[in-house]
Motif scaffolding. Structure first.
Motif, PDB file in Angstrom:
ATOM      1  N   GLN A 177     117.669  13.850  58.836  1.00 53.36           N
ATOM      2  CA  GLN A 177     118.517  12.420  57.637  1.00 53.36           C
ATOM      3  C   GLN A 177     118.018  12.807  56.576  1.00 53.36           C
ATOM      4  O   GLN A 177     119.281  12.897  55.555  1.00 53.36           O
ATOM      5  N   TRP A 178     117.581  13.221  55.806  1.00 52.55           N
ATOM      6  CA  TRP A 178     116.935  13.063  53.830  1.00 52.55           C
ATOM      7  C   TRP A 178     117.352  14.369  53.316  1.00 52.55           C
ATOM      8  O   TRP A 178     117.700  15.020  52.736  1.00 52.55           O
ATOM      9  N   GLY A 179     117.329  15.375  54.723  1.00 56.65           N
ATOM     10  CA  GLY A 179     117.752  16.546  54.178  1.00 56.65           C
ATOM     11  C   GLY A 179     119.230  16.842  54.060  1.00 56.65           C
ATOM     12  O   GLY A 179     119.558  17.307  53.414  1.00 56.65           O
ATOM     13  N   ASN A 180     120.191  15.594  55.312  1.00 53.04           N
ATOM     14  CA  ASN A 180     121.084  16.674  55.224  1.00 53.04           C
ATOM     15  C   ASN A 180     121.904  15.146  54.012  1.00 53.04           C
ATOM     16  O   ASN A 180     122.613  15.584  53.251  1.00 53.04           O
ATOM     17  N   TRP A 193     115.573   8.482  52.061  1.00 53.50           N
ATOM     18  CA  TRP A 193     116.821   9.228  51.459  1.00 53.50           C
ATOM     19  C   TRP A 193     117.532   8.624  50.269  1.00 53.50           C
ATOM     20  O   TRP A 193     118.464   9.193  50.082  1.00 53.50           O
ATOM     21  N   ARG A 203     117.897  21.730  54.032  1.00 52.80           N
ATOM     22  CA  ARG A 203     118.920  21.217  54.752  1.00 52.80           C
ATOM     23  C   ARG A 203     118.506  21.661  56.086  1.00 52.80           C
ATOM     24  O   ARG A 203     118.968  19.441  56.547  1.00 52.80           O
ATOM     25  N   ALA A 262     113.886  10.923  60.831  1.00 49.75           N
ATOM     26  CA  ALA A 262     114.392  10.770  59.153  1.00 49.75           C
ATOM     27  C   ALA A 262     114.101  11.642  57.828  1.00 49.75           C
ATOM     28  O   ALA A 262     115.066  12.104  57.528  1.00 49.75           O
ATOM     29  N   ILE A 263     113.639  13.120  58.282  1.00 49.42           N
ATOM     30  CA  ILE A 263     113.390  14.583  58.012  1.00 49.42           C
ATOM     31  C   ILE A 263     114.690  14.730  58.149  1.00 49.42           C
ATOM     32  O   ILE A 263     115.156  14.902  56.962  1.00 49.42           O
TER      33      ILE A 263
END
Lengths: 307, 307
Positions: free
Chosen positions: B200-203, A201, A152, B197-198
Motif C-alpha cells: 500500500q505505501w509503495g502504491n 503511508w 512501487r 501495508a508495504i
C-alpha cells in the motif's frame, strides 16, 4: 573496450517511513570493481581485496548477478571480476548491492549496453537473493539508478527514480557491531495496526512530495517510522542517543539505514551534515565503540565509470 | 460585500491506496450556498433546499464549522447560511464536507480573508466531526484547496496540495442505496499484514510520483488497494462488475469513493471518462438499480465564488 573500472556506491534503504520501498544513493562511500573481457567463457572472480568473500562465481553475489544477466544475452567471450571492497558486509549500507550492481553494470558496458540501467536491476537482485535469501531491489535500485528510488512493486518490478533536491546531504554512521539481516528481519512483527499503517503511508506520500517540490521541511516532517524502527532500533547500540544528537544538530530526519546497524541522518547542506557527523562521532567515542562515518551528497548518477 | 454565492464541490476521498490520506476535488458535481452578513450576531441556517437536514446551527455541519471558525476571529456581525444541496448525504462524495467547507470559505471571504484556504481546513473538520464522529480532512481538504490533497498527518494537521495532470478525469457512479459511514467503518479490520501495508505505501508513493510527473500509466498502476477495498466493496452492489467495466473501457484505475457506495474511475481524457460513464450506467440499468453518475475533470481550484 576490454576493461572497465567502476565506482560502486553505497546506498541507504528504507529511509524511515519507506520500509522496503525507498532508497538513496551515496557519493562518497563505495567499492571499486574492475571488469575485464576474457577469452574463457563464463564469469570468474579473480581478485577480492578488503573483504573475506567467496571466490566461487556461484557463491559470490557479483558472480550470481552476472550469471543471471548472461542468461539473457549472447556473448562470444567471458568476464573476469576484481572487487575492491570498502563497504563492510552487514553494515546496512548496501555492501552486497554494490557488488551485484557493479558486476551487471560493468558487463553491460563491455557488451555495448544491451540493457538500460533500470533493466539491470532484476539481474542485480539475484545477487541480493544470494546474500539475504530475498531478491529485493531496495539497495540495487538506487545503486544502479542514483538519486532516490521508489520500488512501487517488486512483482512485477516497478521502479521509479526520483531526483534529489540539490542540497540534500546524508550522514551515515556505522557502529562496528555485527547485525545479521536475518536477525534484523526476525524481530519484525508480521502484522501492524491499521492506524500505524495509515500514518506510514501518509509519510511516504509526504516524503515523495517533498522530494519533487524540493521542500526540505516536508521531507523532514515525513521521515518517521512508527512500525519498524521502534523494534529494530533496540538491536543498535546508542540508537536513541545518536538520533537525538542528529536532530539537535539540525538534521531533517534520522533513522536506521537498511536493516542496520548503520544510522543515517538527512540534512540541508554539507555544513549541517558535517556538524552531525562530528556530534555522532562524539557519542560513539565516549563509549569507545568503533565506527565508520560518511558524509555525502545524494549521488544523482549511481554506479559510474572511473576509467 | 454583504452576500456571497458559492459552488461547493463534491470530492473523492481515499483513492484506493490512499485510504484516509488522499482526496481529489470534482468540478461538475457540488452544492451551492449563499452566505450573508446579518445584524444578528452568531450563525443561522436560514434555508435548506434539496435535503432534509437539521436547521439548528449546532446540529448542522455548516453551522458547526462556522461556529468553530468564529471562535478564532472577532466580528461585529453575524451570518445567515442558505444551502442548496445537490450532493446526496451518504453518497461517499463528500456531502457534509461541501457544506462545512462552503460555510467557512464564504464567511472568510465576507470577513476579508483573515485565513488562508489551508487554515480553513481545521474549522471545516469540525463539521465532519459532527457528521461522522471523526474530525477528518479527507474531503474538506480537497474541497477547500482543489486538485489532489495529501493529509500527511492529522495531528498535527499537515496537508499538501498536489496539482492534477491536466487531462485527468474522474467518473463517479452513485448507486442509490444507503450505506452509513459507521457501517463502512465497522467492517474494517484494525490490523493489517505488514506485507499488504508495504504494498500500500509503495502504491501511495507511486501515485504521488505519478501526479508530479504527469505519468498517467504510473497513476494507473498505483491505484490499488488490497487492504480496505476487498472488505468494504462487499457492501456495494455490483462493485466488482462496475470496476471490471471501468477497466475494460480504458480506466487508469477504479475503486471505492470515500467510504462508498459511490465508485470512481480515473482516466486520461474526457472521452474515456464519458465512455466509462456510459458503460457503468448500463450495468446498473440492467439490474434496475437507480444511480447518479458524474464525469468531471479534477477541479484545480476547490470551492469557488459564483457571484
Amino acid at each position: 573496450m576490454n576493461e572497465i573500472k567502476l565506482f560502486c556506491p553505497a546506498t541507504i534503504a528504507n529511509l524511515s517511513c519507506g520500509f522496503d520501498v525507498l532508497g538513496l544513493c551515496l557519493a562518497t562511500a563505495g567499492d571499486e570493481m574492475i571488469i575485464r573481457k576474457s577469452n574463457i567463457k563464463g564469469v570468474r572472480i579473480t581478485k577480492i581485496v578488503g573483504a573475506n568473500l567467496p571466490m566461487e562465481t556461484e557463491n559470490n553475489v557479483s558472480g550470481v548477478a552476472a550469471l543471471a544477466m548472461l542468461e539473457e544475452v549472447e556473448t562470444e567471450f567471458g568476464f573476469e571480476i576484481e572487487i575492491y571492497k570498502n563497504i563492510k558486509a552487514g553494515s546496512g549500507i548496501g555492501s552486497s548491492a554494490a557488488s551485484s550492481a557493479g558486476a551487471v553494470f560493468g558487463i553491460n558496458e563491455l557488451l555495448g549496453r544491451p540493457f538500460t540501467r533500470k533493466e539491470l536491476v532484476k539481474f542485480a537482485m539475484q545477487g541480493e537473493k544470494l546474500a539475504s535469501g530475498n531478491a529485493h531491489a531496495d539497495n540495487v535500485a538506487p545503486c544502479l539508478l542514483g538519486g532516490f528510488t521508489l520500488v512501487r512493486s517488486s512483482n512485477p518490478l516497478d521502479i521509479i527514480k526520483i531526483d534529489s533536491p540539490s542540497e540534500l546531504f546524508a550522514t551515515v554512521v556505522h557502529p562496528q557491531i555485527e547485525l545479521k539481516t536475518s536477525d534484523a528481519r526476525s524481530v519484525l512483527k508480521q502484522t501492524v495496526s491499521l492506524k500505524s499503517a495509515i500514518t506510514q503511508w501518509g509519510n511516504v506520500g509526504g516524503l515523495v512530495a517533498g522530494l519533487y517540490t524540493n521542500d526540505y521541511e516536508l521531507i523532514g516532517r515525513s521521515l518517521h517510522d512508527e512500525i519498524i524502527e521502534p523494534i529494530r532500533s533496540m538491536l543498535i547500540p546508542g540508537f536513541d542517543l545518536i538520533k537525538k544528537t542528529a536532530y539537535e544538530n539540525g538534521a531533517l530526519g534520522s533513522g536506521i539505514s537498511g536493516s542496520g546497524p548503520s544510522i543515517f541522518a538527512l540534512s540541508k547542506g554539507n555544513e549541517t551534515a558535517e556538524k552531525i557527523a562530528k556530534a555522532m562521532s562524539k557519542v560513539y567515542d565516549e563509549i569507545n565503540l568503533p565506527y565508520e562515518i560518511h558524509v555525502s551528497k545524494v549521488n544523482p548518477e549511481g554506479v559510474s565509470i572511473i576509467k
